[in-house]
Design an enzyme around this catalytic site. Structure first.
Site, PDB file in Angstrom:
ATOM      1  N   GLN A  29       0.835  -1.189   0.000  1.00 42.59           N
ATOM      2  CA  GLN A  29       0.000   0.000   0.000  1.00 42.59           C
ATOM      3  C   GLN A  29       0.869   1.238   0.000  1.00 42.59           C
ATOM      4  O   GLN A  29       1.977   1.242   0.513  1.00 42.59           O
ATOM      5  CB  GLN A  29      -1.001   0.018   1.148  1.00 42.59           C
ATOM      6  N   GLY A  30       0.332   2.274  -0.627  1.00 44.67           N
ATOM      7  CA  GLY A  30       1.020   3.546  -0.711  1.00 44.67           C
ATOM      8  C   GLY A  30       0.034   4.669  -0.480  1.00 44.67           C
ATOM      9  O   GLY A  30      -1.166   4.536  -0.763  1.00 44.67           O
ATOM     10  N   TYR A  31       0.551   5.770   0.009  1.00 41.89           N
ATOM     11  CA  TYR A  31      -0.284   6.903   0.385  1.00 41.89           C
ATOM     12  C   TYR A  31      -0.123   8.043  -0.602  1.00 41.89           C
ATOM     13  O   TYR A  31       0.990   8.480  -0.887  1.00 41.89           O
ATOM     14  CB  TYR A  31       0.038   7.338   1.813  1.00 41.89           C
ATOM     15  N   ILE A  32      -1.243   8.527  -1.117  1.00 46.40           N
ATOM     16  CA  ILE A  32      -1.251   9.656  -2.039  1.00 46.40           C
ATOM     17  C   ILE A  32      -1.155  10.951  -1.238  1.00 46.40           C
ATOM     18  O   ILE A  32      -0.506  11.900  -1.658  1.00 46.40           O
ATOM     19  CB  ILE A  32      -2.518   9.617  -2.920  1.00 46.40           C
TER      20      ILE A  32
END
Length: 158
Positions: A29-32
């Protein structure tokens, strides 16, 4: 229409339990958005599924909107998360009383970190929860253990 509310407590893990009855999925998962923003927006690959999630600020209880997206949409958004990513294997199962748990064993820059989350139907139920012996410190209110904060951490919280 009111926002769906996620009510969960998060704990460190003292000793990982036997995982025979748990289901495992690899999660990227990655955060915008960044941690200072008023909302949290992330993209996630969980097993063969892809999702975009918007969460309000908060710790024990907060609004959460999650929508399945296609691989192409995930791949379009993933570069926007550079520098704000994490990888883990998530084990889902249940405690003896039936409460659903998610045990995350982190990889990469967070290798060695193990966190377990328990979701509840009410704040009262969460506050009355008695953690089993393999649960460690309750870090629900410790913002250093939010996944968005962990995604940019240089080292494990101490």
């Amino acid at each position: 229409m009111s926002a769906p509310t996620e009510i969960e407590k998060k704990f460190l893990v003292i000793e990982c339990p036997a995982l025979d009855d748990f289901k495992a999925e690899v999660v990227r998962q990655g955060y915008i958005t960044s941690g200072e923003d008023s909302i949290e927006v992330r993209v996630r690959q969980k097993g063969q599924g892809y999702y975009i999630t918007v969460k309000s600020k908060g710790t024990l209880a907060r609004s959460e909107y999650e929508t399945a997206i296609e691989l192409a949409q995930f791949e379009t958004l993933w570069p926007a998360t550079e520098g704000r990513r994490l990888e883990k294997t998530r084990y889902t199962g249940a405690l003896p009383g039936g409460a659903a748990v998610e045990l995350d064993i982190f990889e990469g820059h967070l290798a060695g970190l193990q966190l377990v989350e328990v979701e509840f139907s009410s704040v009262e139920e969460a506050k009355a929860f008695k953690a089993p012996s393999w649960f460690g410190a309750d870090v629900t209110e410790d913002k250093r253990y939010k996944n968005s904060a962990l995604s940019v951490a240089d080292q494990l919280p101490t």
